[in-house]
Design a protein around this motif. Structure first.
Motif, short mmCIF file in Angstrom:
data_model
loop_
_atom_site.label_atom_id
_atom_site.label_comp_id
_atom_site.label_asym_id
_atom_site.label_seq_id
_atom_site.Cartn_x
_atom_site.Cartn_y
_atom_site.Cartn_z
N PRO A 197 47.88 46.80 70.38
CA PRO A 197 49.23 46.89 70.95
C PRO A 197 49.59 48.35 71.25
CG PRO A 197 49.20 45.52 68.99
CD PRO A 197 47.87 46.20 69.05
N PRO A 198 50.43 48.62 72.22
CA PRO A 198 51.22 47.65 72.98
C PRO A 198 50.47 46.98 74.13
CG PRO A 198 51.76 49.85 73.71
CD PRO A 198 50.79 50.02 72.57
N THR A 200 47.99 44.41 76.04
CA THR A 200 47.59 43.02 75.84
C THR A 200 46.33 42.77 76.65
OG1 THR A 200 48.75 42.07 77.75
CG2 THR A 200 50.05 42.42 75.73
#
Length: 210
Positions: A197-198, A200
């Protein structure tokens, strides 16, 4: 790249690993720390996720571990245990499913997850609610730890996937959120990408041009 292997938890569906501990602790009127110690000591989840026990035996083990004799039977009914156990699974981002579906035909798509039947049924139920096909329909092949009776990062589980699916490691991308799992796959020559993360999988797939 001809093949893409996806992990499930925190790659396709976000998870909260401590949520079941919190929920079981609340049901048992114990502290989260006490529940965590019991969970680790008895290793119920590992037995379940390697197929050593089935759904009923898993639920019975949970009851044996934390149920108080004075508890009403309904307090630890199957559906109550399943709901607490499934609280690890957060909202399923449909855009990730759509992205994976868009890759079908371009790549062989595989799923490799440390998981169990209760969680897989729940994910499939949520997919159905979103008007999406089941995991087995989305992917060309699925490999679940409770079926193959091995857990990542055991190198044997990657060898099993490569052999069963007839994959060349150098032609295979693997996306997983756990660094140990990534390192074990990379040691076999798989192009392993650590999902952190952040970012994806949408970001990582964009980076490889998909």
């Amino acid at each position: 790249m001809k093949n893409i292997i996806f992990d499930l938890g925190d790659v396709i569906i976000p998870i909260d690993l401590r949520a079941p501990l919190r929920n079981f602790a609340q049901l048992a009127n114990r502290s989260e720390e006490e529940m965590e110690a019991l969970w680790k000591e008895h290793g119920i989840w590992k037995q379940y996720e390697t197929g050593l026990v089935d759904d009923e035996a898993f639920r019975a083990a949970v009851r044996s571990l934390v149920r108080d004799e004075s508890d009403e039977p309904d307090r630890w009914a199957d559906e109550v245990i399943d709901t607490a156990w499934n609280s690890v699974l957060l909202d399923l981002p449909v855009e990730r499913i759509e992205k994976i579906k868009s890759l079908k035909g371009k790549y062989r798509l595989l799923l490799l997850s440390n998981t169990n039947p209760i969680h897989i049924r729940e994910v499939d139920n949520r997919l159905a609610e979103l008007g999406q096909p089941s995991l087995e329909s989305i992917f060309d092949q699925v490999f679940y730890s409770h079926i193959v009776r091995m857990l990542k990062p055991n190198p044997d589980i990657y060898g099993h996937v490569l052999a069963q699916a007839d994959l060349e490691p150098s032609e295979t991308l693997f996306l997983d959120d756990n660094l140990l799992n990534i390192q074990a796959a990379a040691a076999l020559g798989i192009r392993a990408v650590h999902v952190v993360p952040p970012k994806t999988i949408l970001d990582y797939l964009d980076e490889i041009g998909e």
